[in-house]
Design a protein around this motif. Structure first.
Motif, PDB file in Angstrom:
ATOM      1  N   ARG A 181       4.980  25.039   6.479  1.00  0.00           N
ATOM      2  CA  ARG A 181       5.476  25.392   7.806  1.00  0.00           C
ATOM      3  C   ARG A 181       4.930  26.728   8.300  1.00  0.00           C
ATOM      4  N   LEU A 182       4.437  27.556   7.370  1.00  0.00           N
ATOM      5  CA  LEU A 182       3.901  28.862   7.741  1.00  0.00           C
ATOM      6  C   LEU A 182       2.376  28.895   7.691  1.00  0.00           C
ATOM      7  N   GLU A 183       1.772  27.730   7.812  1.00  0.00           N
ATOM      8  CA  GLU A 183       0.309  27.640   7.765  1.00  0.00           C
ATOM      9  C   GLU A 183      -0.374  28.554   8.782  1.00  0.00           C
ATOM     10  N   PRO A 184       0.092  28.637  10.036  1.00  0.00           N
ATOM     11  CA  PRO A 184      -0.566  29.554  10.986  1.00  0.00           C
ATOM     12  C   PRO A 184      -0.560  31.015  10.524  1.00  0.00           C
ATOM     13  N   LEU A 185       0.551  31.428   9.900  1.00  0.00           N
ATOM     14  CA  LEU A 185       0.632  32.802   9.402  1.00  0.00           C
ATOM     15  C   LEU A 185      -0.379  33.030   8.292  1.00  0.00           C
ATOM     16  N   TYR A 186      -0.460  32.097   7.347  1.00  0.00           N
ATOM     17  CA  TYR A 186      -1.376  32.258   6.224  1.00  0.00           C
ATOM     18  C   TYR A 186      -2.828  32.196   6.685  1.00  0.00           C
ATOM     19  N   ARG A 187      -3.105  31.357   7.668  1.00  0.00           N
ATOM     20  CA  ARG A 187      -4.465  31.286   8.203  1.00  0.00           C
ATOM     21  C   ARG A 187      -4.853  32.614   8.854  1.00  0.00           C
ATOM     22  N   LEU A 188      -3.886  33.227   9.531  1.00  0.00           N
ATOM     23  CA  LEU A 188      -4.153  34.519  10.165  1.00  0.00           C
ATOM     24  C   LEU A 188      -4.358  35.606   9.127  1.00  0.00           C
ATOM     25  N   LEU A 189      -3.553  35.604   8.075  1.00  0.00           N
ATOM     26  CA  LEU A 189      -3.656  36.627   7.041  1.00  0.00           C
ATOM     27  C   LEU A 189      -4.973  36.558   6.288  1.00  0.00           C
ATOM     28  N   THR A 190      -5.552  35.372   6.171  1.00  0.00           N
ATOM     29  CA  THR A 190      -6.754  35.188   5.355  1.00  0.00           C
ATOM     30  C   THR A 190      -7.990  34.871   6.181  1.00  0.00           C
ATOM     31  N   VAL A 191      -7.969  35.152   7.469  1.00  0.00           N
ATOM     32  CA  VAL A 191      -9.119  34.836   8.315  1.00  0.00           C
ATOM     33  C   VAL A 191     -10.366  35.554   7.807  1.00  0.00           C
ATOM     34  N   GLY A 192     -11.436  34.790   7.633  1.00  0.00           N
ATOM     35  CA  GLY A 192     -12.701  35.358   7.177  1.00  0.00           C
ATOM     36  C   GLY A 192     -12.754  35.736   5.725  1.00  0.00           C
ATOM     37  N   TYR A 193     -11.773  35.312   4.924  1.00  0.00           N
ATOM     38  CA  TYR A 193     -11.723  35.743   3.519  1.00  0.00           C
ATOM     39  C   TYR A 193     -12.795  35.047   2.685  1.00  0.00           C
ATOM     40  N   THR A 194     -13.445  35.805   1.816  1.00  0.00           N
ATOM     41  CA  THR A 194     -14.325  35.273   0.773  1.00  0.00           C
ATOM     42  C   THR A 194     -14.069  36.069  -0.499  1.00  0.00           C
ATOM     43  N   GLU A 195     -14.355  35.471  -1.634  1.00  0.00           N
ATOM     44  CA  GLU A 195     -14.108  36.158  -2.902  1.00  0.00           C
ATOM     45  C   GLU A 195     -14.973  37.402  -3.052  1.00  0.00           C
ATOM     46  N   LYS A 196     -16.067  37.466  -2.304  1.00  0.00           N
ATOM     47  CA  LYS A 196     -16.950  38.625  -2.409  1.00  0.00           C
ATOM     48  C   LYS A 196     -16.270  39.899  -1.916  1.00  0.00           C
TER      49      LYS A 196
END
Length: 467
Positions: A181-196
């Motif tokens: 239900r909080l998918e939009p929040l998590y998508r916002l928190l991790t926008v552009g994330y890569t392990e690098k």
């Protein structure tokens, strides 16, 4: 100490399970906050006169009271919280990693409560806008309080950035188990994330921690906020170079007490004895004792300096302080806490996490009383009075008292809501605890075929067999 190994499932438990106890605590916190909103609404209708803070002039009294005292109290809790979290990262204090994020969240919540007090004490919220637009040259350009708002905003942004950077790692690796239900929040928190970015983020967090450790004592609760009081020589109860260190020790004792309370609440609610261990509480209690000792020592410096051959106005302010039961009571509370901490270091059996919570509550009450007394007494005994009347009396109104309960309720609701959205214990803390509790392999022995003494391992050449 529990030997159970922490897992990801442990830190996900608050997001997955909602109990009746959670609902009851949330309802109580909401009721406390709602009670204050009712009182604040009444204040908005009739003005600050309903609190008695406007009863100043020939009738005596003060213009600042519990509102400003509680404001300083919350700011101290907030700034001490981020100092604790930054010290964990900067000084590699891995022992306290499980409570580092709780300290960061306490900073966000405490600064929000402090900011709310600014709005409440202005009388009318619209003055936050009208005092700036069209009046910048008077209200902003010439007001020292602007520095107060500036540094609080700076710390809020730094703490939010600090928290966001560490959350990206956790949310990415726990995404499959987080509520959809909080998918939009998590998508916002991790926008552009890569392990690098992990290595880069680790360096950024280290530098942020260093900046916080430097700026806190220099600009915030050891600088700008005490300067607003300490640099006014016409107020002998405030004036003095000791205020900076004094404010800083109060901030740290309050923050450690707050972290103890919140940590114990989460540990009890979610069976985290193996994550937030007794050893964590023991260490926090000892640090509380260190800063409580500094707090009392600096108070002694003020008393000695204000009572021995001091100017008349300073002597009067000090005498009023020593004769007031609120100040004496606050010092007794801190002294009793320090005595317990000293006793439990000599006799460790006296320590329990619940007693650590009791020590934390005692210190929080004492620091709130001391800050309110500091504000009020500083206004009661000015060097040059505008009126000839004898200083009046001040007692917090019911609305002011409700404000303290209301902001505590607000902070409580903040933690309850946040715990349903993100892990309040870092994944790095769990990984560190898992590494510490993995069984250690025994060193190789002579009977071990991989032993250094086994000739079959020398240079990879098989031994020669003689028949």
């Amino acid at each position: 100490m529990s030997t159970k190994t922490p897992t990801k499932a442990d830190i996900l438990r608050p997001l997955e399970h909602t109990t009746k106890r959670f609902a009851l605590v949330f309802a109580a916190a909401a009721a406390a906050f709602g009670l204050f909103l009712v009182g604040w609404t009444y204040q908005l209708q009739h003005g600050l006169i309903v609190t008695g803070l406007a009863d100043w002039g020939s009738g005596g009294g003060v213009t600042w009271g519990l509102y400003i005292g509680a404001f300083i109290w919350w700011v101290g809790i907030a700034h001490g919280g981020i100092i604790l979290s930054a010290a964990v990262r900067l000084l590699k204090m891995d022992r306290y990693m499980p409570v580092a994020r709780l300290a960061e969240l306490l900073t966000i919540a405490g600064l929000s409560a402090a900011g709310f007090y600014i709005i409440v004490h202005m009388g009318r919220p619209d003055r936050m806008v009208t005092s700036i637009l069209g009046n910048y040259h008077v209200t902003i350009h010439n007001s020292p309080l602007v520095w107060d708002v500036t540094v609080i905003t700076l710390y809020f942004v730094m703490t939010a950035t600090y928290l966001l950077l560490t959350l990206r790692y956790d949310v990415t690796r726990l995404r499959a188990d987080l509520p959809n239900r909080l998918e939009p929040l998590y998508r916002l928190l991790t926008v552009g994330y890569t392990e690098k970015e992990d290595a880069v983020v680790e360096r950024m967090v280290w530098w942020l921690a260093l900046a916080i450790i430097i700026l806190a004592p220099l600009l915030l609760h050891g600088g700008v906020i005490p300067w607003l009081f300490a640099l006014i020589p016409t107020m002998p109860g405030w004036f003095g170079a000791i205020q900076g260190p004094q404010f800083l020790t109060i901030a740290l004792t309050s923050a450690i007490s707050g972290v103890i309370l919140i940590s114990y609440a989460f540990r009890t609610a979610y069976d985290w004895n193996h994550i937030i261990t007794d050893d964590v509480f023991r260490g926090l209690t000892l640090w509380l004792g260190v800063f409580a000792l500094l707090f009392l020592w600096l108070q002694l410096q003020q008393i000695v300096g204000g009572s021995f051959a001091a100017p008349i106005d300073q002597t009067a302010a000090t005498s009023a302080k020593l004769s007031h039961p609120v100040y004496v009571g606050a010092m007794v509370l801190v002294g009793a806490t320090l005595a317990y901490i000293f006793a439990q270091t000599i006799r460790p059996s006296l320590f329990t996490p619940l007693r650590a919570v009791g020590a934390g509550v005692t210190v929080l009450i004492a620091t709130l009383l001391e800050k309110v007394f500091f504000v009020v007494e500083g206004l009661m005994y000015p060097t040059f009075g505008l009126y000839e009347a004898v200083p009046g009396a001040y007692w917090p109104s019911l609305i002011e008292m409700a404000s303290v309960l209301g902001t505590i309720g607000m902070v409580t609701m903040f933690f309850l809501v946040v715990a349903k959205a993100i892990p309040v214990v870092e994944l790095h803390a769990i990984e560190h605890l898992q590494a510490d509790r993995e069984p250690k392999r025994d060193p190789p022995t002579e009977s071990d075929p991989m032993s250094e003494n086994d000739p079959s391992t020398d240079d990879g050449i098989e031994p020669e067999v003689t028949v």
